[in-house]
Scaffold this active site. Structure first.
Site, PDB file in Angstrom:
ATOM      1  N   HIS A  56       1.050  -1.380   0.095  1.00  0.00           N
ATOM      2  CA  HIS A  56      -0.199  -0.111   0.062  1.00  0.00           C
ATOM      3  C   HIS A  56       1.081   1.343  -0.042  1.00  0.00           C
ATOM      4  O   HIS A  56       2.175   1.182   0.768  1.00  0.00           O
ATOM      5  CB  HIS A  56      -0.975   0.062   1.329  1.00  0.00           C
ATOM      6  CG  HIS A  56      -1.701  -0.946   1.700  1.00  0.00           C
ATOM      7  ND1 HIS A  56      -1.137  -2.181   2.216  1.00  0.00           N
ATOM      8  CD2 HIS A  56      -2.963  -1.377   1.191  1.00  0.00           C
ATOM      9  CE1 HIS A  56      -2.019  -3.055   2.303  1.00  0.00           C
ATOM     10  NE2 HIS A  56      -3.139  -2.482   1.803  1.00  0.00           N
ATOM     11  N   ASP A  59       2.613   1.886   3.174  1.00  0.00           N
ATOM     12  CA  ASP A  59       3.492   0.829   3.736  1.00  0.00           C
ATOM     13  C   ASP A  59       4.861   1.258   3.365  1.00  0.00           C
ATOM     14  O   ASP A  59       5.903   0.746   4.075  1.00  0.00           O
ATOM     15  CB  ASP A  59       3.260  -0.461   3.081  1.00  0.00           C
ATOM     16  CG  ASP A  59       1.957  -1.124   3.379  1.00  0.00           C
ATOM     17  OD1 ASP A  59       1.215  -0.794   4.400  1.00  0.00           O
ATOM     18  OD2 ASP A  59       1.507  -2.149   2.573  1.00  0.00           O
ATOM     19  N   MET A  90       2.384  -5.931  -7.300  1.00  0.00           N
ATOM     20  CA  MET A  90       1.014  -5.443  -7.068  1.00  0.00           C
ATOM     21  C   MET A  90       1.282  -4.165  -6.212  1.00  0.00           C
ATOM     22  O   MET A  90       2.030  -3.985  -5.388  1.00  0.00           O
ATOM     23  CB  MET A  90      -0.133  -6.334  -6.542  1.00  0.00           C
ATOM     24  CG  MET A  90      -1.174  -6.011  -6.221  1.00  0.00           C
ATOM     25  SD  MET A  90      -1.220  -5.339  -4.580  1.00  0.00           S
ATOM     26  CE  MET A  90      -1.831  -6.889  -3.422  1.00  0.00           C
ATOM     27  N   GLU A 183     -11.132  -6.642  -4.613  1.00  0.00           N
ATOM     28  CA  GLU A 183     -10.753  -7.487  -3.639  1.00  0.00           C
ATOM     29  C   GLU A 183     -11.894  -7.616  -2.616  1.00  0.00           C
ATOM     30  O   GLU A 183     -12.082  -6.571  -1.843  1.00  0.00           O
ATOM     31  CB  GLU A 183      -9.487  -7.360  -2.902  1.00  0.00           C
ATOM     32  CG  GLU A 183      -9.409  -8.612  -1.584  1.00  0.00           C
ATOM     33  CD  GLU A 183      -7.866  -8.438  -0.853  1.00  0.00           C
ATOM     34  OE1 GLU A 183      -7.132  -7.624  -1.403  1.00  0.00           O
ATOM     35  OE2 GLU A 183      -7.840  -8.643   0.098  1.00  0.00           O
ATOM     36  N   LYS A 185     -14.673  -8.445   0.600  1.00  0.00           N
ATOM     37  CA  LYS A 185     -14.499  -8.911   1.981  1.00  0.00           C
ATOM     38  C   LYS A 185     -15.973  -8.551   2.473  1.00  0.00           C
ATOM     39  O   LYS A 185     -16.529  -7.435   2.437  1.00  0.00           O
ATOM     40  CB  LYS A 185     -13.450  -8.302   2.742  1.00  0.00           C
ATOM     41  CG  LYS A 185     -13.136  -8.667   4.023  1.00  0.00           C
ATOM     42  CD  LYS A 185     -11.886  -7.975   4.541  1.00  0.00           C
ATOM     43  CE  LYS A 185     -11.512  -8.540   6.068  1.00  0.00           C
ATOM     44  NZ  LYS A 185     -10.392  -7.857   6.599  1.00  0.00           N
ATOM     45  N   GLU A 219      -9.653 -13.702  -1.939  1.00  0.00           N
ATOM     46  CA  GLU A 219      -8.820 -14.031  -0.686  1.00  0.00           C
ATOM     47  C   GLU A 219      -9.590 -15.152  -0.030  1.00  0.00           C
ATOM     48  O   GLU A 219     -10.621 -15.109   0.497  1.00  0.00           O
ATOM     49  CB  GLU A 219      -8.315 -12.668   0.093  1.00  0.00           C
ATOM     50  CG  GLU A 219      -7.653 -13.250   1.470  1.00  0.00           C
ATOM     51  CD  GLU A 219      -7.310 -12.146   2.273  1.00  0.00           C
ATOM     52  OE1 GLU A 219      -6.714 -11.173   1.801  1.00  0.00           O
ATOM     53  OE2 GLU A 219      -7.369 -12.302   3.613  1.00  0.00           O
ATOM     54  N   HIS A 222     -11.362 -14.176   3.440  1.00  0.00           N
ATOM     55  CA  HIS A 222     -12.538 -13.374   2.846  1.00  0.00           C
ATOM     56  C   HIS A 222     -13.817 -14.070   2.468  1.00  0.00           C
ATOM     57  O   HIS A 222     -14.971 -13.876   3.097  1.00  0.00           O
ATOM     58  CB  HIS A 222     -12.352 -12.177   2.170  1.00  0.00           C
ATOM     59  CG  HIS A 222     -11.300 -11.145   2.442  1.00  0.00           C
ATOM     60  ND1 HIS A 222     -10.575 -10.106   1.756  1.00  0.00           N
ATOM     61  CD2 HIS A 222     -10.519 -11.205   3.750  1.00  0.00           C
ATOM     62  CE1 HIS A 222      -9.611  -9.574   2.450  1.00  0.00           C
ATOM     63  NE2 HIS A 222      -9.526 -10.240   3.408  1.00  0.00           N
ATOM     64  N   ASP A 247      -5.229 -13.751  -3.198  1.00  0.00           N
ATOM     65  CA  ASP A 247      -4.701 -13.754  -2.138  1.00  0.00           C
ATOM     66  C   ASP A 247      -4.658 -15.017  -1.000  1.00  0.00           C
ATOM     67  O   ASP A 247      -5.862 -15.374  -1.099  1.00  0.00           O
ATOM     68  CB  ASP A 247      -5.461 -12.635  -1.227  1.00  0.00           C
ATOM     69  CG  ASP A 247      -4.768 -11.186  -1.480  1.00  0.00           C
ATOM     70  OD1 ASP A 247      -3.702 -11.144  -2.393  1.00  0.00           O
ATOM     71  OD2 ASP A 247      -5.171 -10.398  -0.975  1.00  0.00           O
ATOM     72  N   ASP A 257     -11.594 -12.147  10.830  1.00  0.00           N
ATOM     73  CA  ASP A 257     -10.366 -12.389  10.282  1.00  0.00           C
ATOM     74  C   ASP A 257      -9.155 -12.703  10.762  1.00  0.00           C
ATOM     75  O   ASP A 257      -8.914 -12.223  11.794  1.00  0.00           O
ATOM     76  CB  ASP A 257     -10.162 -10.936   9.740  1.00  0.00           C
ATOM     77  CG  ASP A 257      -9.275 -10.655   8.415  1.00  0.00           C
ATOM     78  OD1 ASP A 257      -9.051 -11.669   7.641  1.00  0.00           O
ATOM     79  OD2 ASP A 257      -8.962  -9.737   8.016  1.00  0.00           O
ATOM     80  N   ASP A 259      -6.157 -14.160   8.707  1.00  0.00           N
ATOM     81  CA  ASP A 259      -4.953 -14.351   7.958  1.00  0.00           C
ATOM     82  C   ASP A 259      -3.805 -15.340   8.287  1.00  0.00           C
ATOM     83  O   ASP A 259      -2.541 -14.878   8.265  1.00  0.00           O
ATOM     84  CB  ASP A 259      -4.379 -12.831   7.972  1.00  0.00           C
ATOM     85  CG  ASP A 259      -5.444 -11.784   7.200  1.00  0.00           C
ATOM     86  OD1 ASP A 259      -5.988 -12.077   6.319  1.00  0.00           O
ATOM     87  OD2 ASP A 259      -5.240 -10.524   7.627  1.00  0.00           O
ATOM     88  N   ASP A 289      -1.293 -13.341   1.514  1.00  0.00           N
ATOM     89  CA  ASP A 289      -1.807 -12.075   2.191  1.00  0.00           C
ATOM     90  C   ASP A 289      -2.101 -12.684   3.714  1.00  0.00           C
ATOM     91  O   ASP A 289      -3.223 -12.910   3.992  1.00  0.00           O
ATOM     92  CB  ASP A 289      -3.089 -11.655   1.537  1.00  0.00           C
ATOM     93  CG  ASP A 289      -3.403 -10.314   2.222  1.00  0.00           C
ATOM     94  OD1 ASP A 289      -2.782  -9.737   3.274  1.00  0.00           O
ATOM     95  OD2 ASP A 289      -4.454  -9.786   1.918  1.00  0.00           O
TER      96      ASP A 289
HETATM   97  C1  NOJ Z   1      -5.330  -5.445   3.947  1.00  0.00           C
HETATM   98  C2  NOJ Z   1      -6.322  -6.391   3.837  1.00  0.00           C
HETATM   99  O1  NOJ Z   1      -6.425  -6.960   4.841  1.00  0.00           O
HETATM  100  C3  NOJ Z   1      -5.784  -7.392   2.776  1.00  0.00           C
HETATM  101  O2  NOJ Z   1      -6.734  -8.518   2.769  1.00  0.00           O
HETATM  102  C4  NOJ Z   1      -5.850  -6.576   1.313  1.00  0.00           C
HETATM  103  O3  NOJ Z   1      -5.431  -7.467   0.460  1.00  0.00           O
HETATM  104  C5  NOJ Z   1      -4.882  -5.617   1.444  1.00  0.00           C
HETATM  105  N1  NOJ Z   1      -5.241  -4.598   2.337  1.00  0.00           N
HETATM  106  C6  NOJ Z   1      -4.902  -4.833  -0.100  1.00  0.00           C
HETATM  107  O4  NOJ Z   1      -5.580  -3.593   0.103  1.00  0.00           O
HETATM  108 MG    MG Z   2      -6.066  -9.608   0.760  1.00  0.00          MG
HETATM  109 MG    MG Z   3      -7.346 -10.468   4.530  1.00  0.00          MG
END
Ligand code: NOJ
Ligand code: MG
Ligand code: MG
Length: 386
Positions: A56, A59, A90, A183, A185, A219, A222, A247, A257, A259, A289
């Site tokens: 991001h 980040d 990405m 993406e 969720k 993902e 998600h 993901d 969530d 992960d 991810d």
């Molecule tokens: C944080 C999210 O938890 C994740 O699932 C997502 O892929 C990334 N941000 C990308 O924006």
């Molecule tokens: Mg993700």
């Molecule tokens: Mg996630």
């Protein structure tokens, strides 16, 4: 015996926020030191075989960094990419962390916030393109509400669509040539998120100005949070020609969530997914991810990254064994009966008449064996190494 060592050809990637996650959670402070972006790239280099790193905007460059600080960070990051051979795959934008996005970004009720979200995204797209990204992920972490009294969900979808149309046009105009991956969720811990599943995203994409440039980034966690079968969600994206990114992680059903490391919770679901991706020759990035347990130190985070890739490769080898297994092949031969003289084909008045007049023995059809218990048990035994 294969060593299951990853190589760049596997197209494995990690986000700065994944291996760089310091173990913070809603109840506790970080348990690991924060690493700089360059240090995270070095950690991925140590894991070995990682093709790409994703980020991001914030980040990499903190939201309040001045241009001088931003340039210094980019310099160090580029140097780390060069010494490890890792590249940027990405890019995405943080539209969730800052309080300005507390009511959403592209769907906020405040037109100034919506404009700021698009402004921030365009800068983020320039940054990631400059560093080599070719996929743009759009995750609407705050595009929803905690109470439906807050927003008109129909209006919210129109705002969402306007923003995405604008950004896709921006990418074309600037020559960034991104492929966009939405993406979904279902919730982010308390709020309901718009476009909660792959199916919702696919329906939404069909309404865009440039649907050909927009696909999905499913993902595991998600779809599992929505109680759905992830393999089926990915299959639908593949079938629609929309699987632009993926993901990989893991998640217990019925939980918030998590992960977790790919394959760590439900290896059988992970196997079905890997078999699907391999059988259908998915050739995009495979992004892990996820983040390591809160208890892990740096060495264990390296093991977490290695384990993620290793599990994928082991399951890929299991998929190969499954496809080559004589008993599986024999069972598939019994189950798939395609040699009927009654093939559907395309519609014509004549074929419809013929099919209506055909004599079809439903009792005999129903008596044909479907040894799925045997097939599933053999699948389990291959997975368990028996
Ligand atoms: C944080 C999210 O938890 C994740 O699932 C997502 O892929 C990334 N941000 C990308 O924006
Ligand atoms: Mg993700
Ligand atoms: Mg996630």
């Amino acid at each position: 015996m294969t060593a299951f060592n990853p190589s760049f050809a596997d197209k494995f990637t990690f986000g700065l926020w994944t291996v760089g996650n310091p173990g913070r959670d809603p109840f506790g402070q970080p348990t690991r030191p924060l690493l700089s972006p360059a240090e995270i790239v070095d950690l991925l280099g140590e894991a070995g075989g990682v093709l790409g790193v994703n980020f991001h905007d914030n980040d990499l460059i903190p939201i309040d960094a001045n241009p001088h600080e931003a340039n210094a960070i980019k310099r160090e990051f580029r140097a780390a990419l060069e010494r490890t051979g890792i590249r940027v795959g990405m890019g995405t934008v943080n539209l969730f962390g800052d309080p300005v996005f507390k009511d959403g970004a592209y769907t906020s009720n405040d037109a100034d916030v919506r404009a700021y979200a698009v402004h921030k995204t365009m800068h983020a797209m320039d940054l990631a393109a400059e560093l080599g990204a070719d996929i743009w992920v759009m995750w609407g972490g705050r595009e929803g509400c905690e109470t439906d009294a807050a927003k008109d969900p129909v209006e919210a979808l129109s705002r969402y669509r306007d923003a995405i149309n604008y950004l896709v046009n921006y990418s074309i105009d600037k020559g960034h040539n991104y492929k966009f991956a939405m993406e979904p969720k279902p919730n982010e811990p308390r709020g309901h998120i718009y476009l909660p599943t792959i199916g919702h995203c696919l329906a939404f994409i069909a309404t865009l100005e440039h649907p050909e440039l927009v696909g999905v980034n499913p993902e595991v966690a998600h779809e599992h949070m929505a109680g759905l079968n992830f393999t089926h969600a990915v299959a639908m994206a593949l079938w629609a020609g929309k699987l632009f990114h993926i993901d990989l992680n893991d998640q217990e059903f019925g939980r918030y969530d998590q992960d977790f490391r790919f394959g760590s919770v439900n290896p059988k679901h992970a196997f079905n997914l890997v078999r699907l991706l391999e059988d259908h020759s998915y050739s995009g990035y495979k992004h892990f991810d996820s983040h390591a347990y809160r208890t892990s130190d740096r060495d264990d985070v390296v093991e977490f990254a290695r384990g993620s890739m290793r599990s994928y490769l082991i399951l890929k080898d299991k998929a190969r064994q499954w496809n080559a297994d004589p008993m599986i092949q024999e069972l598939l031969g019994v189950i798939n009966r395609d040699n009927s003289s009654h093939q559907l084909g395309s519609y014509s008045t004549e074929s419809a008449t013929a099919l209506k007049e055909a004599s079809l023995d439903r009792t005999e059809f129903a008596s044909r064996p479907l040894p799925y218990e045997k097939l599933d048990q053999r699948t389990n035994e291959i997975l368990l190494g028996v």
